[in-house]
Design a protein around this motif. Structure first.
Motif, PDB file in Angstrom:
ATOM      1  N   SER A  69       0.832  -1.210   0.000  1.00  0.00           N
ATOM      2  CA  SER A  69       0.000   0.000   0.000  1.00  0.00           C
ATOM      3  C   SER A  69       0.859   1.249   0.000  1.00  0.00           C
ATOM      4  O   SER A  69       0.584   2.215  -0.730  1.00  0.00           O
ATOM      5  N   GLU A  70       1.906   1.250   0.809  1.00  0.00           N
ATOM      6  CA  GLU A  70       2.783   2.412   0.886  1.00  0.00           C
ATOM      7  C   GLU A  70       3.472   2.671  -0.450  1.00  0.00           C
ATOM      8  O   GLU A  70       3.593   3.815  -0.900  1.00  0.00           O
ATOM      9  N   ARG A  72       2.376   1.858  -3.429  1.00  0.00           N
ATOM     10  CA  ARG A  72       1.393   2.380  -4.387  1.00  0.00           C
ATOM     11  C   ARG A  72       1.137   3.862  -4.152  1.00  0.00           C
ATOM     12  O   ARG A  72       1.049   4.658  -5.096  1.00  0.00           O
ATOM     13  N   LEU A  73       0.989   4.251  -2.876  1.00  0.00           N
ATOM     14  CA  LEU A  73       0.750   5.663  -2.564  1.00  0.00           C
ATOM     15  C   LEU A  73       1.885   6.535  -3.081  1.00  0.00           C
ATOM     16  O   LEU A  73       1.662   7.566  -3.731  1.00  0.00           O
ATOM     17  N   HIS A  74       3.119   6.122  -2.796  1.00  0.00           N
ATOM     18  CA  HIS A  74       4.257   6.937  -3.207  1.00  0.00           C
ATOM     19  C   HIS A  74       4.438   6.908  -4.716  1.00  0.00           C
ATOM     20  O   HIS A  74       4.857   7.906  -5.314  1.00  0.00           O
ATOM     21  N   ALA A  75       4.105   5.788  -5.349  1.00  0.00           N
ATOM     22  CA  ALA A  75       4.189   5.730  -6.804  1.00  0.00           C
ATOM     23  C   ALA A  75       3.211   6.711  -7.445  1.00  0.00           C
ATOM     24  O   ALA A  75       3.554   7.434  -8.391  1.00  0.00           O
ATOM     25  N   VAL A  76       1.992   6.760  -6.931  1.00  0.00           N
ATOM     26  CA  VAL A  76       0.989   7.689  -7.462  1.00  0.00           C
ATOM     27  C   VAL A  76       1.442   9.130  -7.261  1.00  0.00           C
ATOM     28  O   VAL A  76       1.310   9.984  -8.158  1.00  0.00           O
ATOM     29  N   LEU A  77       1.984   9.430  -6.085  1.00  0.00           N
ATOM     30  CA  LEU A  77       2.456  10.789  -5.824  1.00  0.00           C
ATOM     31  C   LEU A  77       3.646  11.149  -6.707  1.00  0.00           C
ATOM     32  O   LEU A  77       3.742  12.269  -7.211  1.00  0.00           O
ATOM     33  N   SER A 127      -7.504  -2.757  -1.129  1.00  0.00           N
ATOM     34  CA  SER A 127      -8.731  -3.130  -1.835  1.00  0.00           C
ATOM     35  C   SER A 127      -9.105  -2.115  -2.913  1.00  0.00           C
ATOM     36  O   SER A 127     -10.012  -2.363  -3.703  1.00  0.00           O
ATOM     37  N   LEU A 128      -8.428  -0.974  -2.937  1.00  0.00           N
ATOM     38  CA  LEU A 128      -8.742   0.068  -3.918  1.00  0.00           C
ATOM     39  C   LEU A 128      -8.018  -0.210  -5.232  1.00  0.00           C
ATOM     40  O   LEU A 128      -6.788  -0.319  -5.258  1.00  0.00           O
ATOM     41  N   ASP A 129      -8.774  -0.297  -6.304  1.00  0.00           N
ATOM     42  CA  ASP A 129      -8.161  -0.480  -7.621  1.00  0.00           C
ATOM     43  C   ASP A 129      -7.439   0.780  -8.074  1.00  0.00           C
ATOM     44  O   ASP A 129      -6.430   0.722  -8.767  1.00  0.00           O
ATOM     45  N   ARG A 130      -7.992   1.941  -7.663  1.00  0.00           N
ATOM     46  CA  ARG A 130      -7.408   3.214  -8.051  1.00  0.00           C
ATOM     47  C   ARG A 130      -7.206   4.081  -6.812  1.00  0.00           C
ATOM     48  O   ARG A 130      -7.977   3.999  -5.852  1.00  0.00           O
ATOM     49  N   ILE A 131      -6.194   4.900  -6.857  1.00  0.00           N
ATOM     50  CA  ILE A 131      -5.917   5.855  -5.789  1.00  0.00           C
ATOM     51  C   ILE A 131      -6.109   7.254  -6.356  1.00  0.00           C
ATOM     52  O   ILE A 131      -5.458   7.625  -7.347  1.00  0.00           O
ATOM     53  N   ASP A 132      -7.004   8.025  -5.754  1.00  0.00           N
ATOM     54  CA  ASP A 132      -7.257   9.387  -6.227  1.00  0.00           C
ATOM     55  C   ASP A 132      -6.119  10.303  -5.807  1.00  0.00           C
ATOM     56  O   ASP A 132      -5.683  10.291  -4.643  1.00  0.00           O
ATOM     57  N   VAL A 133      -5.663  11.122  -6.745  1.00  0.00           N
ATOM     58  CA  VAL A 133      -4.609  12.088  -6.454  1.00  0.00           C
ATOM     59  C   VAL A 133      -5.053  13.449  -6.993  1.00  0.00           C
ATOM     60  O   VAL A 133      -5.540  13.559  -8.113  1.00  0.00           O
ATOM     61  N   LEU A 134      -4.909  14.478  -6.168  1.00  0.00           N
ATOM     62  CA  LEU A 134      -5.393  15.820  -6.498  1.00  0.00           C
ATOM     63  C   LEU A 134      -4.231  16.680  -6.975  1.00  0.00           C
ATOM     64  O   LEU A 134      -3.191  16.754  -6.315  1.00  0.00           O
ATOM     65  N   VAL A 135      -4.426  17.324  -8.130  1.00  0.00           N
ATOM     66  CA  VAL A 135      -3.397  18.177  -8.726  1.00  0.00           C
ATOM     67  C   VAL A 135      -4.053  19.485  -9.172  1.00  0.00           C
ATOM     68  O   VAL A 135      -5.287  19.584  -9.228  1.00  0.00           O
ATOM     69  N   PRO A 136      -3.249  20.511  -9.502  1.00  0.00           N
ATOM     70  CA  PRO A 136      -3.832  21.764  -9.996  1.00  0.00           C
ATOM     71  C   PRO A 136      -4.635  21.551 -11.269  1.00  0.00           C
ATOM     72  O   PRO A 136      -4.337  20.664 -12.082  1.00  0.00           O
ATOM     73  N   ARG A 137      -5.634  22.371 -11.449  1.00  0.00           N
ATOM     74  CA  ARG A 137      -6.578  22.176 -12.559  1.00  0.00           C
ATOM     75  C   ARG A 137      -5.903  22.228 -13.917  1.00  0.00           C
ATOM     76  O   ARG A 137      -6.306  21.521 -14.848  1.00  0.00           O
ATOM     77  N   LEU A 138      -4.884  23.039 -14.066  1.00  0.00           N
ATOM     78  CA  LEU A 138      -4.270  23.220 -15.390  1.00  0.00           C
ATOM     79  C   LEU A 138      -3.144  22.230 -15.685  1.00  0.00           C
ATOM     80  O   LEU A 138      -2.518  22.300 -16.738  1.00  0.00           O
ATOM     81  N   ARG A 139      -2.890  21.298 -14.763  1.00  0.00           N
ATOM     82  CA  ARG A 139      -1.862  20.299 -15.045  1.00  0.00           C
ATOM     83  C   ARG A 139      -2.316  19.377 -16.173  1.00  0.00           C
ATOM     84  O   ARG A 139      -3.441  18.891 -16.188  1.00  0.00           O
TER      85      ARG A 139
END
Length: 350
Positions: A69-70, A72-77, A127-139
């Protein structure tokens, strides 16, 4: 990176001891190149049956087998964040400080963030297939693999949970609710946010309203339950404040009327001898907020013209500064002797 999957020998000139364990296992193309690993070597390591694997575009896991899990989190970030230095390697910390990854303009949100915030009603990370990550709108960034990209303008200030930047609870809730159709799941998440003391109902409703989610029937139903529960919690805190800080007992939950005249409004607590009232400000920020605030203001002005002091207290102030709010009420009670007597009003149970 574990001891069975070292970096190729060419990387030895740039040691990894300043990196955390998860940073040694999950690295970007830029970070690997800064350690002397060529693109050809990366491809070789990621061959079928090889010791590495590519989790996301430009992000590598330096061991075989499923990621934790850790990881995956860092990979997404790592995938979503802007690089923090030209080499992609975060700056080294001061001596004696623990090194933590620094992710610019990216934070975990949605269900994964709620799990990191400690919500028991949110699913386990694995259990999450996807991890939501929030970025600036214009990225210019697309969702891929386990990374589900969401956008905001402006980005909220991130909080930290288990060493990972996460969206504040109201924003994380909104991002989770936007993707849920199960009314029970939505209600459980919103309820836990308030019961668990993570945030107040008004903050949640504000975010849901900004995201235009209050037109969805199952969200509206959950919000109505949330507001009722939030008011009950705030009322209980008000009882606690009066008891624990030694305030005189008021009459609770009353309506005021002029003798033979109009209804003046309902109050959560009223001290008739001092003509001091407390009303909980539990307005929900919806489309009619201005109209509702005007109603509050009109009632307050009317009561104060009659000599009644009205103290408005928000649930957040009761939660975070109960002693200070008790002092405000005590001051109003003590000052009553310096005021002209209030008009006579009829006090009725509400």
């Amino acid at each position: 990176m574990n001891h069975n999957t070292p970096l190729p020998q060419a990387a030895a000139a740039r040691p990894l001891r300043h990196l955390s364990e998860v940073q040694r296992r999950v690295l970007t193309t830029a970070q690997l190149r800064s350690h002397g690993v060529s693109p050809a070597e990366m491809n070789e390591q990621c061959r079928s049956g090889g010791p590495w694997q590519q989790l996301l575009p430009g992000v590598y896991l330096l061991h075989p087998g499923p990621p934790t899990s850790e990881e995956r989190l860092h990979a997404v970030l790592l995938y979503a964040a802007r690089e923090v230095t030209a080499s992609g390697v975060p700056a080294q910390p001061e001596p004696g400080q623990s090194h933590r990854p620094v992710y610019r303009e990216a934070m975990i949100t949605g269900l994964a963030a709620l799990t990191l915030h400690g919500f028991t009603s949110a699913p386990p990370l694995l259990s999450l297939d996807r991890i939501d990550v929030l970025v600036p709108r214009l990225r210019r960034l697309r969702s891929t693999g386990c990374a589900h990209v969401l956008r905001a303008a402006p980005l909220p200030a991130p909080e930290e949970a288990t060493g990972v930047p996460v969206a504040p609870v109201p924003r994380a809730l909104t991002d989770a609710v936007s993707q849920l159709t199960d009314a029970g799941a939505v209600r459980r998440l919103l309820s836990e946010a308030v019961r668990g003391g993570h945030c107040e109902p008004a903050a949640i409703v504000r975010e849901l309203n900004n995201a235009k989610l209050l037109s969805r029937p199952h969200v509206v139903d959950a919000v109505d339950s949330l507001l009722a529960e939030g008011r009950a919690i705030a009322e209980d805190r008000l009882y606690t404040m009066v008891r624990e800080f030694g305030l005189p007992d008021p009459v609770w939950n009353v309506d005021l009327r002029l003798p033979g005249g109009p209804h003046l409004g309902g109050l959560d607590a009223y001290w008739p001898e001092q003509a001091v009232a407390v009303e909980l400000d539990t307005r929900a920020p919806r489309q009619d907020e201005d109209a509702l605030w005007s109603e509050y203001a009109r009632k307050r002005e009317h009561l104060e013209r009659l000599g009644i002091t009205v103290v408005y207290i928000t649930p957040k102030k009761l939660r975070d500064g109960m002693e200070q709010q008790a002092a405000v009420v005590r001051t109003a009670l003590m000052a009553s002797g310096d005021r002209d007597p209030a008009a006579y009003v009829v006090v009725l149970p509400r």
